[in-house]
Scaffold this motif. Structure first.
Motif, PDB file in Angstrom:
ATOM      1  N   PHE B  55      -7.713  -5.325 -46.169  1.00 54.01           N
ATOM      2  CA  PHE B  55      -8.381  -5.176 -44.878  1.00 54.01           C
ATOM      3  C   PHE B  55      -8.518  -6.539 -44.209  1.00 54.01           C
ATOM      4  CE2 PHE B  55     -10.329  -0.954 -45.999  1.00 54.01           C
ATOM      5  CZ  PHE B  55      -9.976  -0.317 -44.829  1.00 54.01           C
ATOM      6  N   PHE B  59      -6.062  -8.346 -40.878  1.00 50.52           N
ATOM      7  CA  PHE B  59      -6.569  -8.883 -39.614  1.00 50.52           C
ATOM      8  C   PHE B  59      -6.312 -10.381 -39.516  1.00 50.52           C
ATOM      9  CE2 PHE B  59     -10.437 -10.428 -37.186  1.00 50.52           C
ATOM     10  CZ  PHE B  59      -9.842 -10.200 -35.954  1.00 50.52           C
ATOM     11  N   GLU B  67      -5.234  -1.771 -41.067  1.00 53.61           N
ATOM     12  CA  GLU B  67      -6.054  -2.281 -39.974  1.00 53.61           C
ATOM     13  C   GLU B  67      -7.362  -1.508 -39.885  1.00 53.61           C
ATOM     14  OE1 GLU B  67      -2.940  -2.851 -36.496  1.00 53.61           O
ATOM     15  OE2 GLU B  67      -2.449  -1.312 -37.944  1.00 53.61           O
ATOM     16  N   GLY B  68      -8.320  -2.084 -39.208  1.00 57.26           N
ATOM     17  CA  GLY B  68      -9.610  -1.431 -39.031  1.00 57.26           C
ATOM     18  C   GLY B  68     -10.573  -1.823 -40.131  1.00 57.26           C
ATOM     19  N   SER B  69     -11.601  -0.983 -40.320  1.00 57.32           N
ATOM     20  CA  SER B  69     -12.548  -1.236 -41.401  1.00 57.32           C
ATOM     21  C   SER B  69     -12.803   0.088 -42.106  1.00 57.32           C
ATOM     22  CB  SER B  69     -13.838  -1.833 -40.861  1.00 57.32           C
ATOM     23  OG  SER B  69     -14.531  -0.867 -40.121  1.00 57.32           O
ATOM     24  N   SER B  71     -14.976   2.234 -41.783  1.00 55.48           N
ATOM     25  CA  SER B  71     -15.446   3.377 -41.002  1.00 55.48           C
ATOM     26  C   SER B  71     -14.314   4.044 -40.238  1.00 55.48           C
ATOM     27  CB  SER B  71     -16.573   2.958 -40.058  1.00 55.48           C
ATOM     28  OG  SER B  71     -16.176   1.869 -39.293  1.00 55.48           O
ATOM     29  N   GLY B  72     -13.198   3.386 -40.119  1.00 48.37           N
ATOM     30  CA  GLY B  72     -12.040   3.972 -39.457  1.00 48.37           C
ATOM     31  C   GLY B  72     -10.904   2.979 -39.562  1.00 48.37           C
ATOM     32  N   SER B  73      -9.727   3.423 -39.957  1.00 48.66           N
ATOM     33  CA  SER B  73      -8.662   2.445 -40.170  1.00 48.66           C
ATOM     34  C   SER B  73      -7.297   3.090 -39.980  1.00 48.66           C
ATOM     35  CB  SER B  73      -8.765   1.849 -41.572  1.00 48.66           C
ATOM     36  OG  SER B  73      -8.649   2.873 -42.523  1.00 48.66           O
ATOM     37  N   ARG B  74      -6.292   2.266 -40.125  1.00 48.87           N
ATOM     38  CA  ARG B  74      -4.927   2.740 -40.011  1.00 48.87           C
ATOM     39  C   ARG B  74      -4.129   2.112 -41.136  1.00 48.87           C
ATOM     40  NH1 ARG B  74      -3.249   1.840 -34.204  1.00 48.87           N
ATOM     41  NH2 ARG B  74      -3.103  -0.204 -35.111  1.00 48.87           N
ATOM     42  N   TYR B  79      -3.713   7.148 -39.349  1.00 48.61           N
ATOM     43  CA  TYR B  79      -5.147   6.975 -39.120  1.00 48.61           C
ATOM     44  C   TYR B  79      -5.955   7.549 -40.278  1.00 48.61           C
ATOM     45  CZ  TYR B  79      -4.913   5.205 -34.399  1.00 48.61           C
ATOM     46  OH  TYR B  79      -4.709   4.410 -33.318  1.00 48.61           O
ATOM     47  N   MET B  81     -10.194   8.187 -41.397  1.00 46.90           N
ATOM     48  CA  MET B  81     -11.508   8.258 -40.758  1.00 46.90           C
ATOM     49  C   MET B  81     -12.568   8.523 -41.796  1.00 46.90           C
ATOM     50  SD  MET B  81     -12.878   8.373 -37.675  1.00 46.90           S
ATOM     51  CE  MET B  81     -11.481   8.749 -36.661  1.00 46.90           C
ATOM     52  N   THR B 103     -10.010  13.171 -30.710  1.00 45.98           N
ATOM     53  CA  THR B 103      -8.585  13.084 -30.410  1.00 45.98           C
ATOM     54  C   THR B 103      -7.757  13.598 -31.579  1.00 45.98           C
ATOM     55  OG1 THR B 103      -8.552  10.881 -31.315  1.00 45.98           O
ATOM     56  CG2 THR B 103      -8.901  11.059 -28.957  1.00 45.98           C
ATOM     57  N   ASN B 105      -5.666  11.826 -33.260  1.00 47.06           N
ATOM     58  CA  ASN B 105      -5.747  10.825 -34.320  1.00 47.06           C
ATOM     59  C   ASN B 105      -7.043  10.956 -35.119  1.00 47.06           C
ATOM     60  OD1 ASN B 105      -3.308   9.612 -33.934  1.00 47.06           O
ATOM     61  ND2 ASN B 105      -4.085   8.186 -32.388  1.00 47.06           N
ATOM     62  N   PHE B 106      -8.100  11.352 -34.422  1.00 42.54           N
ATOM     63  CA  PHE B 106      -9.388  11.582 -35.078  1.00 42.54           C
ATOM     64  C   PHE B 106      -9.244  12.652 -36.158  1.00 42.54           C
ATOM     65  CE2 PHE B 106     -13.276  14.095 -35.297  1.00 42.54           C
ATOM     66  CZ  PHE B 106     -14.256  13.136 -35.429  1.00 42.54           C
ATOM     67  N   ILE B 195     -14.247  -8.473 -43.017  1.00 43.01           N
ATOM     68  CA  ILE B 195     -13.085  -8.561 -42.129  1.00 43.01           C
ATOM     69  C   ILE B 195     -13.339  -9.497 -40.945  1.00 43.01           C
ATOM     70  CG2 ILE B 195     -11.516  -7.244 -40.678  1.00 43.01           C
ATOM     71  CD1 ILE B 195     -12.424  -4.788 -42.501  1.00 43.01           C
TER      72      ILE B 195
END
Lengths: 277, 310
Positions: B55, B59, B67-69, B71-74, B79, B81, B103, B105-106, B195
């Motif tokens: 993580f 970045f 990517e992300g953290s 709580s939500g990432s890719r 994606y 969640m 969405t 992606n969500f 991060i």
């Protein structure tokens, strides 16, 4: 009936649950109080492009930071604890690093998994512009570039806020020129100059650009949107004295590049958030 | 036990008939039976550190793998969640009528995570990925040491209250229209601190850890954390988990001593097991500490039904 093991268990559970419910209630009241404060405070937090209304933004943003990571110039930052419930949500400090659209495709909006930055209007704006171009030009010209057409329309669709110029400290308004690098030494902000001569593909440091202007007009010439957003107006006073001043137009996206490049005092140009962003 | 009220415990064997019992051997011989003691723990910590490092590295060095953290990432463009965050979002949007944020992606992120942790055994997230768990696990050791030295007293509560918190935080999200839990969630706070650099809210995590050390063991993970509860629901139906074989057990109960959720190993007590083969319940994090310490291989990390195929 004597107390069985499960009886004691149940009583224990109910007792602890009562405490848990009280704790939750306290958290809830605190959160509600913070939220009220928050909506007030966050009016000063400039959100990234495409942000939905602050009321919705507070819960739609899950604080993952994907927009922070995808921004090529690291304009987006995460708010700290002093911003209360906005903690961990993204914002832009244009004086430190403005959003200069050098990504060309608004990835921060596209990457958002919960549409706290809502991409759909931008997509539509891009498509509409493309259709309009095709109608106007039945045979595409030399510089036909569908991506650039959509990108331009998407940039213009951004409404982060509106630049407001304080004419008291503005160099141009007071007839002053400007020479040298716009910001203090050690300033690390970057942007991509819209000057066609430089042909920049990537953003470069603000202080790499040397200027020599008789009347300071950096905010006008360095604006990534152009004359739909900001123009230099020439005005004549009653006594015949001519002066020029930068004027913000409707097309201003609130990106804040003018805020970043302004060589005058920090609050000469500020970005004001709109009531309904 | 309360979970298998209708089942009668299998009568306990005589100690002489038990395999792997401590009977008749010295402590040294006992220890020598299982030399590689920290196999699963080392693997687990390696995975935990690696992914949290990934993580950070994604970045910092802009390599864009994860990517992300938390709580939500890719992950390689897919994606992911946090399921409890996702549930809160759905709750809030059902109140406000603003559905735009739900969405594609969500939902991709939500279902990919649900599928993944269904296959990996639910609370596996806790011990194999959660950075707060890593800190709390070590804080627990310190806590146990202090209790042993009689410096502090142990305070425990009913583990059922985590369900109250699970429902409560959802209701709070519903009524205040904010992600209340995410603001105080130590998992997200630490993940973002790793991060994007630490903020002042790290003090909240430090306070929680101190509370866990000096007052109540694993307070947050055991009694509060609704993320863990969400994963534990998946654990109920997941095929992956720790399996207990009664015929190999010597009832030394060393496993319960090291276990992070000892109530899940209730069947290792002599005369408690109701079946020859038991699987751990919803709160088991598949950390493998019991597997490491078991001298007779009575406890194993397995996929249910997999042994029948091979």
């Amino acid at each position: 009936m004597g107390k069985s093991k499960s009886d004691i268990n149940r009583r224990n559970f109910l007792k602890n649950s009562a405490v848990a419910v009280v704790a939750l209630g306290a958290v809830g009241v605190g959160a509600n109080y913070l939220k009220k404060l928050n909506i007030e405070n966050s009016k000063t937090l400039l959100r990234p492009p495409g942000a939905v209304n602050e009321d919705e933004f507070v819960y739609a943003c899950i604080k993952c930071g994907l927009c922070v990571q995808i921004c090529p110039i690291e304009a987006i930052k995460l708010a700290g604890i002093k911003d209360g419930l906005s903690y961990g949500t993204p914002y832009i400090d244009p004086r430190e690093q403005a959003c200069d659209f050098s990504c060309d495709a608004m990835q921060c909006i596209e990457t958002c998994p919960t549409s706290a930055l809502d991409f759909i209007p931008f997509k539509k704006a891009g498509e509409t512009a493309f259709v309009a171009y095709q109608k106007a030009n039945s045979t595409p010209g030399k510089n036909y570039n569908p991506i650039a057409i959509q990108s331009k329309a998407m940039k213009a669709h951004t409404k982060m806020g509106l630049a407001v110029i304080n004419h008291k400290t503005c160099f141009a308004r007071n007839g002053k020129g400007f020479k040298g690098a716009p910001r203090e030494t050690g300033f690390e902000g970057v942007y991509r100059s819209p000057n066609p001569k430089r042909k920049e593909r990537k953003a470069t440091a603000v202080n790499d650009h040397q200027f020599n202007r008789e009347i300071c007009d950096l905010c006008v010439t360095e604006c990534p949107i152009g004359e739909t957003a900001i123009v230099m107006e020439e005005k004549t006073r009653e006594n015949g004295e001519v002066f020029s001043r930068p004027m913000i137009k409707d097309g201003c996206t609130g990106c804040g590049v003018c805020v970043m490049v302004c060589p005058s005092t920090p609050d000469t140009i500020i970005i004001e958030k709109l009531e309904t962003a | 036990m309360m979970k298998f009220k209708n089942l009668q415990p299998i009568p306990a064997k005589r100690r002489e008939d038990m395999p792997n019992s401590k009977l008749g051997i010295t402590f040294k011989q006992w220890k020598a039976k299982k030399p590689n003691k920290n196999k699963w723990r080392n693997k687990r910590w390696a995975v935990l550190v690696f992914f949290n490092f990934l993580f950070w590295a994604s970045f910092t060095f802009d390599i864009g793998i994860l990517e992300g953290s938390l709580s939500g990432s890719r992950f390689f463009g897919i994606y992911l969640m946090d399921p409890y965050n996702a549930l809160q979002e759905m709750f809030i949007s059902s109140r406000t009528g603003y559905y735009a944020m739900l969405t594609t992606n969500f939902f991709i992120g939500f279902f990919v995570i649900l599928m993944f942790y269904f296959l990996m055994g639910g609370r596996t997230f806790c011990s194999w990925l959660c950075p707060y768990h890593f800190l709390a696990e070590n804080a627990e050791k310190l806590h146990n040491y202090l209790v042993k030295k009689k410096k502090i007293k142990e305070h425990s509560y009913n583990i059922g209250i985590k369900y109250i918190f699970w429902v409560g935080f959802l209701l709070l999200a519903f009524f205040t229209k904010t992600l209340v839990f995410e603001t105080i969630n130590p998992v997200g706070i630490i993940s973002r601190a790793i991060i994007y650099g630490p903020g002042l809210l790290v003090l909240w995590v430090v306070a929680l850890l101190l509370f866990e050390i000096v007052y109540s063991k694993r307070f947050w993970c055991r009694y509060v954390c609704p993320i863990g509860v969400t994963y534990s629901v998946l654990k109920k139906v997941s095929p992956v988990g720790v399996q207990f074989d009664l015929s190999k057990c010597g009832h030394c109960r060393d496993c319960q001593d090291v276990c992070l959720v000892p109530h899940e190993l209730w069947f290792v007590k002599r005369g408690e097991a109701t079946k020859e083969i038991h699987a751990t319940g919803a709160d088991c994090t598949n950390c493998g500490l019991c597997v490491d310490i078991c001298y007779g291989d009575a406890l194993k990390l397995t996929v249910k039904g997999f042994d029948k195929i091979t």
